[in-house]
Design a protein around this motif. Structure first.
Motif, PDB file in Angstrom:
ATOM      1  N   PRO A 168      16.214  20.781   9.550  1.00 53.84           N
ATOM      2  CA  PRO A 168      16.946  22.056   9.511  1.00 53.84           C
ATOM      3  C   PRO A 168      17.942  22.097   8.355  1.00 53.84           C
ATOM      4  CG  PRO A 168      16.955  21.136  11.734  1.00 53.84           C
ATOM      5  CD  PRO A 168      16.422  20.064  10.826  1.00 53.84           C
ATOM      6  N   THR A 169      18.713  20.998   8.199  1.00 52.12           N
ATOM      7  CA  THR A 169      19.643  20.815   7.077  1.00 52.12           C
ATOM      8  C   THR A 169      19.660  19.325   6.760  1.00 52.12           C
ATOM      9  OG1 THR A 169      21.521  20.483   8.586  1.00 52.12           O
ATOM     10  CG2 THR A 169      21.155  22.736   7.754  1.00 52.12           C
ATOM     11  N   LYS A 170      20.265  18.969   5.632  1.00 50.76           N
ATOM     12  CA  LYS A 170      20.351  17.558   5.282  1.00 50.76           C
ATOM     13  C   LYS A 170      21.728  17.020   5.640  1.00 50.76           C
ATOM     14  CE  LYS A 170      19.389  14.232   1.630  1.00 50.76           C
ATOM     15  NZ  LYS A 170      18.855  14.007   0.275  1.00 50.76           N
ATOM     16  N   CYS A 171      21.759  15.954   6.476  1.00 50.76           N
ATOM     17  CA  CYS A 171      23.030  15.334   6.842  1.00 50.76           C
ATOM     18  C   CYS A 171      23.611  14.601   5.636  1.00 50.76           C
ATOM     19  CB  CYS A 171      22.820  14.347   7.993  1.00 50.76           C
ATOM     20  SG  CYS A 171      22.217  15.111   9.522  1.00 50.76           S
ATOM     21  N   ASP A 280      32.950  17.561  17.713  1.00 51.60           N
ATOM     22  CA  ASP A 280      32.449  18.757  17.027  1.00 51.60           C
ATOM     23  C   ASP A 280      32.934  18.858  15.587  1.00 51.60           C
ATOM     24  OD1 ASP A 280      30.959  19.580  19.187  1.00 51.60           O
ATOM     25  OD2 ASP A 280      32.518  20.892  19.997  1.00 51.60           O
ATOM     26  N   LYS A 281      34.158  18.418  15.339  1.00 47.69           N
ATOM     27  CA  LYS A 281      34.682  18.482  13.969  1.00 47.69           C
ATOM     28  C   LYS A 281      33.836  17.608  13.041  1.00 47.69           C
ATOM     29  CE  LYS A 281      38.842  17.558  11.213  1.00 47.69           C
ATOM     30  NZ  LYS A 281      40.256  17.074  11.234  1.00 47.69           N
ATOM     31  N   THR A 282      33.467  16.415  13.509  1.00 49.43           N
ATOM     32  CA  THR A 282      32.647  15.520  12.697  1.00 49.43           C
ATOM     33  C   THR A 282      31.255  16.096  12.494  1.00 49.43           C
ATOM     34  OG1 THR A 282      33.865  13.651  13.643  1.00 49.43           O
ATOM     35  CG2 THR A 282      31.859  13.144  12.437  1.00 49.43           C
ATOM     36  N   GLY A 287      27.207  18.014   8.454  1.00 49.80           N
ATOM     37  CA  GLY A 287      26.182  18.984   8.103  1.00 49.80           C
ATOM     38  C   GLY A 287      25.182  19.301   9.192  1.00 49.80           C
ATOM     39  N   ARG A 288      25.622  19.179  10.461  1.00 49.52           N
ATOM     40  CA  ARG A 288      24.710  19.491  11.561  1.00 49.52           C
ATOM     41  C   ARG A 288      25.151  20.799  12.215  1.00 49.52           C
ATOM     42  NH1 ARG A 288      21.616  14.731  12.902  1.00 49.52           N
ATOM     43  NH2 ARG A 288      21.303  15.339  15.064  1.00 49.52           N
ATOM     44  N   ASN A 289      24.193  21.703  12.360  1.00 43.38           N
ATOM     45  CA  ASN A 289      24.508  23.054  12.841  1.00 43.38           C
ATOM     46  C   ASN A 289      24.396  23.160  14.361  1.00 43.38           C
ATOM     47  OD1 ASN A 289      24.857  23.893  10.190  1.00 43.38           O
ATOM     48  ND2 ASN A 289      22.712  24.490   9.967  1.00 43.38           N
TER      49      ASN A 289
END
Length: 468
Positions: A168-171, A280-282, A287-289
């Motif tokens: 989905p995205t790149k960490c 959640d902040k981390t 980069g995780r949605n």
């Protein structure tokens, strides 16, 4: 710093010993020289290291115990000499794994046990006294080996790996060859077509060689980026009666009831639902949605289907403290997954973490995180069953997989390399295991997705050559 060594392959390994004691700037800028000498007389190896930073010369000599692999011993004894020298001038440096820089400490333990005719006590002594591994890490390695004894070693048994290199995205810590789906969605269907072509040819190879497929592992990337229909297109060709069938569903925001229904229909037994952290902040920083609540919702949904579930956590993310990590670990234990994998953050070339100067946790905190997780999980009934280290891992620490009832077969055989793995997909690495000589031969498919699609016939031919 300069390493003066005639054998370039040994020299490359010695650089990893330097990295245990010095950072990149120090290695590039300090005016230290190290002189490595090696003498081989019949089966006897004599290695020595001298340096500009101490008058003491460190030497080791021993016999080559397996004449098929002389380079292994040249590397081993030279590294031990350099480690002893550097430890003498850096006595306060904490290194739980001592001189070990390789990615498979368990594999080395197997070798040392075999070299000493199955004498486990002698192997433990060598790990502690010769390799300078601390007692706790040594005994953990023995625990892991004991928990792997159920694996059958047979050249006619293979394990199958399928790579889905889309996410989905790149960490920010990721250096895998994986493509963010928003930029590469046009490649997904052509990729699946090529993958199915390779799977069909692989089925023919397996049939011709009369192999038994023991386990299947679909990894990536994030395989659960696939739609239910796309999953079905692939899974309908994987009709093997296996002991274990894993599909990584690492991102909770990619998990739906419809996808899980398809996985169940085609015999998948094990999935991953990976929080990495419950802060959640981390999660936003890396980069995780998704949120930590999304992880719990996805986990509870997957439990309805009876899958064995793995969760991953990472120690050392973006300035997290020991208390932050403890919070995440306790939340994971509350979920009670059958498998829990604790990773140490690795600063990999090509990742945003390496290139972007993002804050990392303190090394002393990471030591505490790993020790805390080991002790807490053992007290909660989890047992360590596989382990690996990575180059440039913070603190030269390790990743450990834990289980309660069912350890992952594929994780064990892929790490210990005592099984053939037939791998399909871009950047998938096939390994052929030769039991009689304890030897591995490899073939890696091309990494680039468009190249994989256009060169699929070449990938198939080379895999046939490996397993001919």
């Amino acid at each position: 710093m300069e390493l003066v060594c005639e054998n370039e392959k040994v020299k490359d390994e010695l650089l990893y010993i330097l990295k245990l004691f010095y950072n990149e700037d120090e290695i590039n800028n300090l005016d230290y020289k190290f002189y490595i000498e090696q003498i081989v007389q019949d089966k006897l190896i004599i290695s020595s290291v001298s340096s500009s930073i101490t008058e003491i010369k460190y030497s080791r000599e021993d016999f080559i115990l397996d004449e098929r692999f002389p380079l292994r011993y040249l590397k081993r004894y030279s590294k031990l000499c350099l480690f002893d020298l550097l430890k003498s001038v850096n006595p306060d440096k904490v290194l739980p794994w001592g001189s070990l820089t390789g990615i498979r400490p368990t594999k080395l333990m197997y070798e040392v046990i075999n070299e000493n005719n199955g004498d486990v006590d002698k192997a433990i002594e060598i790990f502690i006294d010769d390799f300078s591994v601390d007692y706790d890490k040594t005994m953990m390695t023995i625990d892991i080996i004991n928990n792997q004894k159920f694996i059958e070693i047979d050249e006619n048994i293979v394990d199958l790996y399928i790579n889905i290199p889309f996410c989905p995205t790149k960490c920010y810590y990721c250096s895998f060859i994986s493509a963010p789906i928003d930029k590469c969605s046009h490649l997904l269907d052509p990729y699946i077509d090529a993958l199915v072509t390779e799977i069909i040819s692989t089925k023919k190879l397996i049939s011709e060689k009369n192999y038994t497929v023991r386990s299947i592992y679909m990894g990536g990337g994030t395989p659960s980026i696939l739609s239910p229909v796309q999953f079905e297109i692939i899974l309908e060709h994987l009709d093997y009666k296996v002991q274990e069938f894993t599909v990584e569903c690492g991102r909770p925001d990619t998990i739906t009831r419809e996808k899980l229904e398809v996985l169940k229909k085609y015999g998948v037994t094990r999935i991953s639902v990976n929080p990495q952290t419950f802060n959640d902040k981390t999660l936003e920083i890396i980069g995780r949605n998704h949120t930590s609540n999304d992880v719990i919702d996805a986990y509870n949904l997957a439990k309805e289907f009876g899958f064995t579930i793995n969760m991953d956590l990472i120690a050392g993310l973006s300035g997290e403290t020991l208390d932050d990590f403890k919070y995440s670990l306790n939340k994971a234990i509350e979920c009670n997954p059958d498998n829990l994998t604790i990773h140490t953050l690795c600063v990999k070339r090509g990742s945003d973490l390496k290139d972007g100067g993002i804050e990392k946790s303190k090394e002393e905190d990471i030591f505490e995180m790993i020790n805390y997780s080991y002790n807490l999980l053992k007290n909660d009934g989890y047992k360590p069953y596989y382990m690996y280290k990575q180059k440039n891992m913070l603190g030269n620490l390790e990743n450990i997989g834990y289980f309660k009832e069912k350890p992952s077969i594929f994780n064990i055989v892929s790490m210990e390399e005592f099984s053939s793995i037939i791998a399909v997909g871009a950047n998938a690495i096939s390994k052929r295991f030769f039991k009689s000589t304890n030897r591995i031969e490899r073939f890696a498919n091309v990494k680039n997705i468009p190249d994989y699609i256009t060169r699929i016939d070449e990938m198939i031919d080379k895999k046939y050559q490996l397993f001919k």
